[in-house]
Scaffold this motif. Structure first.
Motif, mmCIF file in Angstrom:
data_model
loop_
_atom_site.group_PDB
_atom_site.id
_atom_site.type_symbol
_atom_site.label_atom_id
_atom_site.label_comp_id
_atom_site.label_asym_id
_atom_site.label_seq_id
_atom_site.Cartn_x
_atom_site.Cartn_y
_atom_site.Cartn_z
ATOM 1 N N GLN A 63 15.261 -6.363 8.991
ATOM 2 C CA GLN A 63 14.178 -6.705 8.755
ATOM 3 C C GLN A 63 13.790 -7.853 8.444
ATOM 4 O O GLN A 63 13.037 -8.681 8.837
ATOM 5 N N LEU A 64 14.742 -8.402 7.676
ATOM 6 C CA LEU A 64 14.263 -9.649 7.123
ATOM 7 C C LEU A 64 14.681 -11.405 8.382
ATOM 8 O O LEU A 64 13.628 -12.111 8.183
ATOM 9 N N LEU A 65 15.162 -10.438 9.197
ATOM 10 C CA LEU A 65 15.134 -11.544 10.687
ATOM 11 C C LEU A 65 13.767 -11.356 11.188
ATOM 12 O O LEU A 65 12.438 -12.367 11.858
ATOM 13 N N SER A 66 13.189 -10.129 11.316
ATOM 14 C CA SER A 66 11.921 -9.890 11.680
ATOM 15 C C SER A 66 10.606 -10.536 10.982
ATOM 16 O O SER A 66 9.618 -11.281 11.503
ATOM 17 N N TYR A 67 10.817 -10.426 9.617
ATOM 18 C CA TYR A 67 9.996 -11.350 8.340
ATOM 19 C C TYR A 67 9.800 -12.530 8.982
ATOM 20 O O TYR A 67 8.874 -13.100 8.509
ATOM 21 N N THR A 68 11.427 -12.779 8.835
ATOM 22 C CA THR A 68 10.848 -14.543 9.286
ATOM 23 C C THR A 68 10.263 -15.340 10.266
ATOM 24 O O THR A 68 9.693 -16.215 9.892
ATOM 25 N N ALA A 114 -0.033 -9.274 5.187
ATOM 26 C CA ALA A 114 0.330 -8.316 6.237
ATOM 27 C C ALA A 114 2.101 -8.244 6.072
ATOM 28 O O ALA A 114 3.041 -8.252 5.952
ATOM 29 N N LEU A 115 2.327 -10.141 5.193
ATOM 30 C CA LEU A 115 3.696 -10.108 4.976
ATOM 31 C C LEU A 115 4.257 -9.665 3.818
ATOM 32 O O LEU A 115 5.677 -9.183 4.160
ATOM 33 N N SER A 160 5.720 0.107 -10.535
ATOM 34 C CA SER A 160 4.883 0.292 -8.940
ATOM 35 C C SER A 160 3.684 1.589 -9.085
ATOM 36 O O SER A 160 4.071 2.862 -9.600
ATOM 37 N N LYS A 161 3.053 1.373 -8.458
ATOM 38 C CA LYS A 161 1.636 2.325 -9.262
ATOM 39 C C LYS A 161 1.643 3.175 -7.372
ATOM 40 O O LYS A 161 2.002 2.427 -6.283
ATOM 41 N N PRO A 162 1.055 4.448 -7.399
ATOM 42 C CA PRO A 162 0.355 5.095 -6.035
ATOM 43 C C PRO A 162 0.372 4.157 -5.368
ATOM 44 O O PRO A 162 0.279 4.666 -4.130
ATOM 45 N N ALA A 163 -1.033 3.669 -5.804
ATOM 46 C CA ALA A 163 -1.657 2.762 -5.199
ATOM 47 C C ALA A 163 -0.967 2.321 -3.985
ATOM 48 O O ALA A 163 -1.235 1.928 -2.242
ATOM 49 N N LEU A 164 -0.342 1.695 -4.549
ATOM 50 C CA LEU A 164 0.227 0.540 -3.799
ATOM 51 C C LEU A 164 1.398 0.858 -2.160
ATOM 52 O O LEU A 164 0.923 1.103 -1.710
ATOM 53 N N ILE A 165 1.894 1.956 -3.618
ATOM 54 C CA ILE A 165 3.252 3.044 -2.256
ATOM 55 C C ILE A 165 2.277 3.608 -0.610
ATOM 56 O O ILE A 165 2.321 3.932 0.053
ATOM 57 N N GLU A 166 1.031 4.421 -1.027
ATOM 58 C CA GLU A 166 -0.171 4.647 0.242
ATOM 59 C C GLU A 166 -0.505 3.222 1.080
ATOM 60 O O GLU A 166 -0.724 3.744 2.168
ATOM 61 N N LEU A 167 -1.218 2.209 0.315
ATOM 62 C CA LEU A 167 -1.817 0.893 0.833
ATOM 63 C C LEU A 167 -0.399 0.012 1.671
ATOM 64 O O LEU A 167 -1.600 0.359 2.744
ATOM 65 N N TRP A 168 0.371 0.099 1.482
ATOM 66 C CA TRP A 168 1.721 -1.311 2.155
ATOM 67 C C TRP A 168 1.698 -0.701 3.959
ATOM 68 O O TRP A 168 1.713 -1.095 4.502
ATOM 69 N N PRO A 169 2.033 0.575 3.465
ATOM 70 C CA PRO A 169 2.393 1.297 4.713
ATOM 71 C C PRO A 169 0.775 1.626 6.241
ATOM 72 O O PRO A 169 1.368 1.132 6.897
ATOM 73 N N ARG A 170 -0.566 1.393 5.153
ATOM 74 C CA ARG A 170 -1.510 1.181 5.999
ATOM 75 C C ARG A 170 -1.769 0.315 7.142
ATOM 76 O O ARG A 170 -2.265 0.151 7.839
ATOM 77 N N ILE A 171 -1.349 -1.120 6.061
ATOM 78 C CA ILE A 171 -1.538 -2.107 6.270
ATOM 79 C C ILE A 171 -0.425 -2.146 7.332
ATOM 80 O O ILE A 171 -0.180 -2.811 9.121
ATOM 81 N N GLN A 194 8.489 -3.265 2.567
ATOM 82 C CA GLN A 194 8.967 -1.960 3.240
ATOM 83 C C GLN A 194 10.357 -2.431 3.127
ATOM 84 O O GLN A 194 11.348 -1.701 3.446
ATOM 85 N N ILE A 195 10.808 -3.929 3.298
ATOM 86 C CA ILE A 195 12.075 -4.240 3.217
ATOM 87 C C ILE A 195 13.013 -3.262 2.366
ATOM 88 O O ILE A 195 14.258 -3.545 2.435
#
Length: 84
Positions: free
Chosen positions: A71-76, A49-50, A23-34, A56-57
């Protein structure tokens, strides 16, 4: 939508993560913003978003099976909502 540079960059970073196992730092910074603005991002680009929710899961998997199951139930539910 999903063709914006913001979501294309996120997709590229996520693909690199899954293909290379790093994982690149950019990914670690970006997914929480989404996730921080999940509903709006979901309307713009459901796959992004998914994917952010799935990352996160994965990150929180160490918290225990009960947490991951919830979290998997929420994702589903969110995934099914994307089909409507």
């Amino acid at each position: 939508g999903c063709n914006s540079s913001y979501f294309r960059r996120f997709r590229t970073l996520a693909l690199e993560y899954y293909n290379l196992g790093r994982s690149k730092p950019a990914l670690i910074e970006l997914w929480p913003r989404i996730l921080a603005n999940y509903d709006a991002r979901f309307l713009l680009c459901p796959p992004a978003a998914l994917q952010a929710q799935l990352l996160q899961i994965e990150e929180r998997g160490f918290l225990g099976p009960e947490t991951v199951t919830e979290q998997l139930l929420s994702y589903t539910r969110n995934l099914q909502h994307a089909f409507t």
